[in-house]
Design a protein around this motif. Structure first.
Motif, PDB file in Angstrom:
ATOM      1  N   TYR A   1       5.773  49.057  13.449  1.00  0.00           N
ATOM      2  CA  TYR A   1       6.171  48.647  14.795  1.00  0.00           C
ATOM      3  C   TYR A   1       7.425  47.777  14.778  1.00  0.00           C
ATOM      4  O   TYR A   1       8.085  47.622  15.806  1.00  0.00           O
ATOM      5  CB  TYR A   1       5.029  47.898  15.474  1.00  0.00           C
ATOM      6  N   TYR A   2       7.740  47.195  13.636  1.00  0.00           N
ATOM      7  CA  TYR A   2       8.930  46.356  13.514  1.00  0.00           C
ATOM      8  C   TYR A   2      10.019  47.031  12.679  1.00  0.00           C
ATOM      9  O   TYR A   2      10.890  46.371  12.120  1.00  0.00           O
ATOM     10  CB  TYR A   2       8.567  45.007  12.883  1.00  0.00           C
ATOM     11  N   ALA A   3       9.973  48.337  12.586  1.00  0.00           N
ATOM     12  CA  ALA A   3      10.969  49.075  11.805  1.00  0.00           C
ATOM     13  C   ALA A   3      12.277  49.201  12.585  1.00  0.00           C
ATOM     14  O   ALA A   3      12.310  49.092  13.814  1.00  0.00           O
ATOM     15  CB  ALA A   3      10.437  50.458  11.453  1.00  0.00           C
ATOM     16  N   GLY A   4      13.357  49.414  11.853  1.00  0.00           N
ATOM     17  CA  GLY A   4      14.635  49.727  12.484  1.00  0.00           C
ATOM     18  C   GLY A   4      15.556  48.549  12.720  1.00  0.00           C
ATOM     19  O   GLY A   4      16.659  48.717  13.256  1.00  0.00           O
ATOM     20  N   TRP A   5      15.157  47.368  12.334  1.00  0.00           N
ATOM     21  CA  TRP A   5      16.006  46.182  12.461  1.00  0.00           C
ATOM     22  C   TRP A   5      15.586  45.202  11.378  1.00  0.00           C
ATOM     23  O   TRP A   5      14.479  45.281  10.851  1.00  0.00           O
ATOM     24  CB  TRP A   5      15.869  45.544  13.854  1.00  0.00           C
ATOM     25  N   ARG A   6      16.458  44.208  11.053  1.00  0.00           N
ATOM     26  CA  ARG A   6      16.155  43.361   9.896  1.00  0.00           C
ATOM     27  C   ARG A   6      16.408  41.868  10.107  1.00  0.00           C
ATOM     28  O   ARG A   6      16.003  41.057   9.289  1.00  0.00           O
ATOM     29  CB  ARG A   6      16.992  43.797   8.682  1.00  0.00           C
ATOM     30  N   THR A   7      17.078  41.473  11.175  1.00  0.00           N
ATOM     31  CA  THR A   7      17.622  40.118  11.248  1.00  0.00           C
ATOM     32  C   THR A   7      16.917  39.226  12.258  1.00  0.00           C
ATOM     33  O   THR A   7      16.646  39.645  13.389  1.00  0.00           O
ATOM     34  CB  THR A   7      19.125  40.180  11.607  1.00  0.00           C
TER      35      THR A   7
ATOM     36  N   LEU B   1      19.516  30.429  26.907  1.00  0.00           N
ATOM     37  CA  LEU B   1      18.295  31.092  26.464  1.00  0.00           C
ATOM     38  C   LEU B   1      17.585  30.288  25.380  1.00  0.00           C
ATOM     39  O   LEU B   1      18.204  29.501  24.660  1.00  0.00           O
ATOM     40  CB  LEU B   1      18.627  32.480  25.903  1.00  0.00           C
ATOM     41  N   ASP B   2      16.271  30.537  25.264  1.00  0.00           N
ATOM     42  CA  ASP B   2      15.486  30.015  24.143  1.00  0.00           C
ATOM     43  C   ASP B   2      15.099  31.125  23.185  1.00  0.00           C
ATOM     44  O   ASP B   2      14.634  30.862  22.073  1.00  0.00           O
ATOM     45  CB  ASP B   2      14.213  29.323  24.650  1.00  0.00           C
ATOM     46  N   GLY B   3      15.304  32.368  23.608  1.00  0.00           N
ATOM     47  CA  GLY B   3      14.994  33.497  22.751  1.00  0.00           C
ATOM     48  C   GLY B   3      15.594  34.771  23.297  1.00  0.00           C
ATOM     49  O   GLY B   3      15.848  34.883  24.503  1.00  0.00           O
ATOM     50  N   GLU B   4      15.848  35.711  22.416  1.00  0.00           N
ATOM     51  CA  GLU B   4      16.392  37.000  22.845  1.00  0.00           C
ATOM     52  C   GLU B   4      16.041  38.052  21.801  1.00  0.00           C
ATOM     53  O   GLU B   4      16.108  37.800  20.597  1.00  0.00           O
ATOM     54  CB  GLU B   4      17.905  36.922  23.015  1.00  0.00           C
ATOM     55  N   SER B   5      15.663  39.216  22.286  1.00  0.00           N
ATOM     56  CA  SER B   5      15.452  40.370  21.429  1.00  0.00           C
ATOM     57  C   SER B   5      16.548  41.378  21.747  1.00  0.00           C
ATOM     58  O   SER B   5      16.576  41.934  22.845  1.00  0.00           O
ATOM     59  CB  SER B   5      14.069  40.985  21.673  1.00  0.00           C
ATOM     60  N   MET B   6      17.437  41.582  20.806  1.00  0.00           N
ATOM     61  CA  MET B   6      18.532  42.521  21.012  1.00  0.00           C
ATOM     62  C   MET B   6      18.044  43.933  20.707  1.00  0.00           C
ATOM     63  O   MET B   6      17.500  44.174  19.622  1.00  0.00           O
ATOM     64  CB  MET B   6      19.712  42.164  20.110  1.00  0.00           C
TER      65      MET B   6
ATOM     66  N   ALA C   1       6.958  40.483  21.199  1.00  0.00           N
ATOM     67  CA  ALA C   1       6.361  41.440  22.137  1.00  0.00           C
ATOM     68  C   ALA C   1       7.443  42.372  22.681  1.00  0.00           C
ATOM     69  O   ALA C   1       7.210  43.575  22.867  1.00  0.00           O
ATOM     70  CB  ALA C   1       5.661  40.705  23.275  1.00  0.00           C
ATOM     71  N   HIS C   2       8.633  41.829  22.929  1.00  0.00           N
ATOM     72  CA  HIS C   2       9.748  42.688  23.344  1.00  0.00           C
ATOM     73  C   HIS C   2      10.055  43.727  22.265  1.00  0.00           C
ATOM     74  O   HIS C   2      10.363  44.891  22.573  1.00  0.00           O
ATOM     75  CB  HIS C   2      11.000  41.850  23.615  1.00  0.00           C
ATOM     76  N   LYS C   3      10.001  43.304  20.995  1.00  0.00           N
ATOM     77  CA  LYS C   3      10.264  44.261  19.913  1.00  0.00           C
ATOM     78  C   LYS C   3       9.246  45.398  19.925  1.00  0.00           C
ATOM     79  O   LYS C   3       9.590  46.566  19.686  1.00  0.00           O
ATOM     80  CB  LYS C   3      10.250  43.554  18.557  1.00  0.00           C
ATOM     81  N   LEU C   4       7.992  45.075  20.192  1.00  0.00           N
ATOM     82  CA  LEU C   4       6.979  46.126  20.290  1.00  0.00           C
ATOM     83  C   LEU C   4       7.268  47.044  21.477  1.00  0.00           C
ATOM     84  O   LEU C   4       7.116  48.264  21.393  1.00  0.00           O
ATOM     85  CB  LEU C   4       5.592  45.504  20.430  1.00  0.00           C
ATOM     86  N   ASP C   5       7.673  46.439  22.584  1.00  0.00           N
ATOM     87  CA  ASP C   5       8.014  47.191  23.792  1.00  0.00           C
ATOM     88  C   ASP C   5       9.182  48.142  23.513  1.00  0.00           C
ATOM     89  O   ASP C   5       9.239  49.261  24.046  1.00  0.00           O
ATOM     90  CB  ASP C   5       8.382  46.189  24.893  1.00  0.00           C
TER      91      ASP C   5
END
Length: 257
Positions: free
Chosen positions: A89-95, A123-128, A157-161
């Protein structure tokens, strides 16, 4: 044969990136999120966290030095979401980037006339999408002082989305779940929640930031699912049920006798 080599590689990575015992226990003790986990679940979480740390890269911004405690604390909470899922579920990005405090991101917004306006947002957080997770460490560090929000849970949770496209509040649900049912439940809850936000006397199940977009509703609901599951189950039982089926966890059960 491929299964043998994959298992061998997994064991090698677990040995090479093993988490120090004292560090692991400190990371778990500093947050109430892990209190409900039994020994088997803690062991599984530790393995997932170790493999996560082996795969991801942490960087500090604005002079912040990222130490092992920060890495383990963030990784353990990220992996709590996928405790009964898998790292795919967290594949495809690393940073993962940690700022010492809040940070500013540039935004482009198109108005009703088609004119694009450029501005900046604190912001306090961001999922690119397809890229890094960025966190304000001041807000991301764990606490036992009755936390009602957790920026780590929120952004992951955004990464899962995003696992099946841009975040829209619909993560890749399991084959034994119904996309139509999920959409019906979350659409109805999102619309009802927006109505509650407009009513100053309403008791909200979670922060009104959830009203800004269906993706934010999903992420904020996820925070509450793990931080205050009894409240979410009482106020939005259908949402709780869908989240329990997606995460394959039932955190409310640990607090309801």
């Amino acid at each position: 044969m491929m299964k043998f080599w994959r298992e061998r590689r997994r064991r090698r990575r677990l040995a090479q990136h093993a988490i120090d015992d004292a560090l692991w226990h400190a990371a778990l003790e500093d947050s109430p999120l892990f209190d409900r986990l039994d020994g088997v679940e803690r062991a599984r979480l530790r393995e997932l966290t170790t493999l996560f740390l082996a795969d991801k890269r942490f960087f500090g911004a604005h002079g912040l030095t990222v130490d092992d405690y920060m890495k383990v604390s963030v990784a353990a909470r990220a992996c709590l979401l996928i405790l009964n899922l898998d790292l795919g579920y967290y594949a495809g990005w690393r940073t993962i980037i940690l700022y010492p405090g809040g940070f500013v991101a540039e935004r482009e917004v198109e108005d009703e006339f088609g004119v694009v306006h450029t501005g900046f947002e604190s912001l306090d957080g961001e999922s690119m999408y397809g890229g890094a997770v960025v966190l304000n460490w001041e807000e991301a560090q764990p606490t036992r002082d009755d936390p009602v929000v957790d920026v780590v849970l929120h952004e992951f949770a955004h990464k899962l989305d995003e696992a099946n496209g841009e975040a829209n509040g619909l993560p890749p649900v399991h084959p034994d779940m119904s996309v139509a049912e999920w959409s019906q439940v979350f659409t109805a809850a999102y619309e009802a929640f927006n109505g509650w936000v407009d009513d100053e006397a309403a008791d909200l199940p979670f922060d009104d930031y959830a009203a800004t977009h269906p993706a934010e509703f999903f992420s904020v609901a996820t925070e509450t699912f793990f931080l205050d599951p009894l409240r979410l189950r009482a106020m939005l039982p259908d949402v709780y049920e869908q989240l329990a089926r997606f995460y394959r966890q039932d955190p409310a059960a640990a607090y309801s006798g």
